[in-house]
Design a protein around this motif. Structure first.
Motif, mmCIF file in Angstrom:
data_model
loop_
_atom_site.group_PDB
_atom_site.id
_atom_site.type_symbol
_atom_site.label_atom_id
_atom_site.label_comp_id
_atom_site.label_asym_id
_atom_site.label_seq_id
_atom_site.Cartn_x
_atom_site.Cartn_y
_atom_site.Cartn_z
ATOM 1 N N THR A 2 -3.070 -5.405 -4.506
ATOM 2 C CA THR A 2 -1.745 -5.006 -4.051
ATOM 3 C C THR A 2 -1.126 -6.178 -3.318
ATOM 4 O O THR A 2 -1.690 -6.659 -2.340
ATOM 5 N N LYS A 4 1.383 -8.143 -0.926
ATOM 6 C CA LYS A 4 2.153 -7.865 0.289
ATOM 7 C C LYS A 4 3.626 -8.180 0.027
ATOM 8 O O LYS A 4 3.961 -9.131 -0.686
ATOM 9 N N ARG A 5 4.474 -7.372 0.633
ATOM 10 C CA ARG A 5 5.917 -7.521 0.452
ATOM 11 C C ARG A 5 6.480 -8.399 1.569
ATOM 12 O O ARG A 5 6.260 -8.106 2.745
ATOM 13 N N ALA A 31 1.225 -12.309 -2.309
ATOM 14 C CA ALA A 31 2.491 -11.837 -1.734
ATOM 15 C C ALA A 31 3.597 -11.935 -2.769
ATOM 16 O O ALA A 31 3.555 -12.784 -3.661
ATOM 17 N N GLU A 79 13.244 -3.241 6.633
ATOM 18 C CA GLU A 79 12.463 -2.026 6.356
ATOM 19 C C GLU A 79 12.912 -1.358 5.055
ATOM 20 O O GLU A 79 12.097 -0.773 4.347
ATOM 21 N N GLY A 82 10.992 -2.615 2.427
ATOM 22 C CA GLY A 82 9.566 -2.344 2.548
ATOM 23 C C GLY A 82 8.758 -3.572 2.928
ATOM 24 O O GLY A 82 7.600 -3.711 2.530
ATOM 25 N N ASP A 84 6.358 -6.123 4.479
ATOM 26 C CA ASP A 84 5.137 -6.156 5.294
ATOM 27 C C ASP A 84 5.159 -7.347 6.237
ATOM 28 O O ASP A 84 4.626 -7.287 7.345
ATOM 29 N N TYR A 85 5.750 -8.444 5.769
ATOM 30 C CA TYR A 85 5.788 -9.693 6.527
ATOM 31 C C TYR A 85 7.184 -10.296 6.470
ATOM 32 O O TYR A 85 7.942 -10.038 5.527
ATOM 33 N N TRP A 103 7.647 -7.200 14.954
ATOM 34 C CA TRP A 103 7.017 -7.856 13.808
ATOM 35 C C TRP A 103 5.811 -8.688 14.233
ATOM 36 O O TRP A 103 5.344 -9.534 13.463
ATOM 37 N N ARG A 106 3.113 -10.357 12.096
ATOM 38 C CA ARG A 106 3.592 -10.223 10.714
ATOM 39 C C ARG A 106 4.800 -11.123 10.450
ATOM 40 O O ARG A 106 5.446 -10.993 9.419
ATOM 41 N N ALA A 188 -1.237 -13.171 3.964
ATOM 42 C CA ALA A 188 -1.183 -11.997 3.078
ATOM 43 C C ALA A 188 -2.562 -11.582 2.585
ATOM 44 O O ALA A 188 -2.790 -10.416 2.286
#
Length: 195
Positions: A2, A4-5, A31, A79, A82, A84-85, A103, A106, A188
């Motif tokens: 998966t 990371k976004r 990522a 957000e 979505g 993540d970082y 954050w 992140r 990530a």
């Protein structure tokens, strides 16, 4: 795996953003770049991101009654993607403590000096004025203190006789484009974390 976004904040041409977008094309990169936000609607980097099929947004701080409202709106955009970082790539605003803390661990930044030397602006001019024999760049975690977060990666570049801020900057930019994607990969994939 998966991925990371990741959202990127820019203010200008976004050459480090472009390096991150390029790195994220690799199928084994941990990522993906999901959005690019600028505090300047005219930032050329927004066109680069859009041309790569990445969501973009621009928010001018001057249009908001307070920095908190500006940063709350930035968070809503991040957000909505979505994220993540968050990667700062030439984002020319000092971020407030609430945003940074939201954050924490992140959000990372690339800075054109070997931190802790030469925090802030005009790093190349200052290094040359000091007669520094080496200079470079640092990818670091963003903390409330300006350019004070722990380093993830650094690259050193020798200062050559006859260097100007422009020649030094050009050589350091090559290193920035190399270490920023590597630092994001480390973050990530869990290899790098804020202690």
């Amino acid at each position: 795996m998966t991925r990371k976004r990741v959202a990127i904040l820019i203010s200008g041409r976004g050459s480090n953003m472009a390096a991150l977008i390029e790195a994220a094309r690799a199928p084994d990169y941990p990522a993906e770049i999901v959005g690019v936000l600028s505090n300047r609607a005219a930032a050329p980097g927004l066109q680069t991101a859009a041309a790569n099929g990445i969501a973009t947004a621009s928010l001018a701080q001057s249009k908001f009654p307070s920095r908190d409202m500006f940063e709350d709106t930035m968070t809503q955009v991040l957000e909505s993607w979505g994220a993540d970082y968050v990667c700062l790539a030439g984002f020319m605003r000092i971020l407030g403590e609430d945003f940074v803390n939201r954050w924490q661990g992140r959000m990372i930044n690339i800075h054109p000096s070997l931190l802790p030397a030469y925090k802030g602006l005009n790093t190349h001019e200052r290094a040359l004025a000091d007669g520094a024999t080496e200079h470079g760049c640092t990818v670091h975690f963003v903390t409330p203190g300006l350019d004070e977060g722990p380093a993830i990666l650094q690259a050193r570049v020798p200062v050559l006789p006859g260097d100007t801020p422009d020649t030094l900057s050009a050589r350091i930019l090559v290193e920035e484009h190399r270490i920023y994607p590597e630092a994001l990969r480390m973050l990530a994939s869990g290899e790098a974390a804020l202690a």
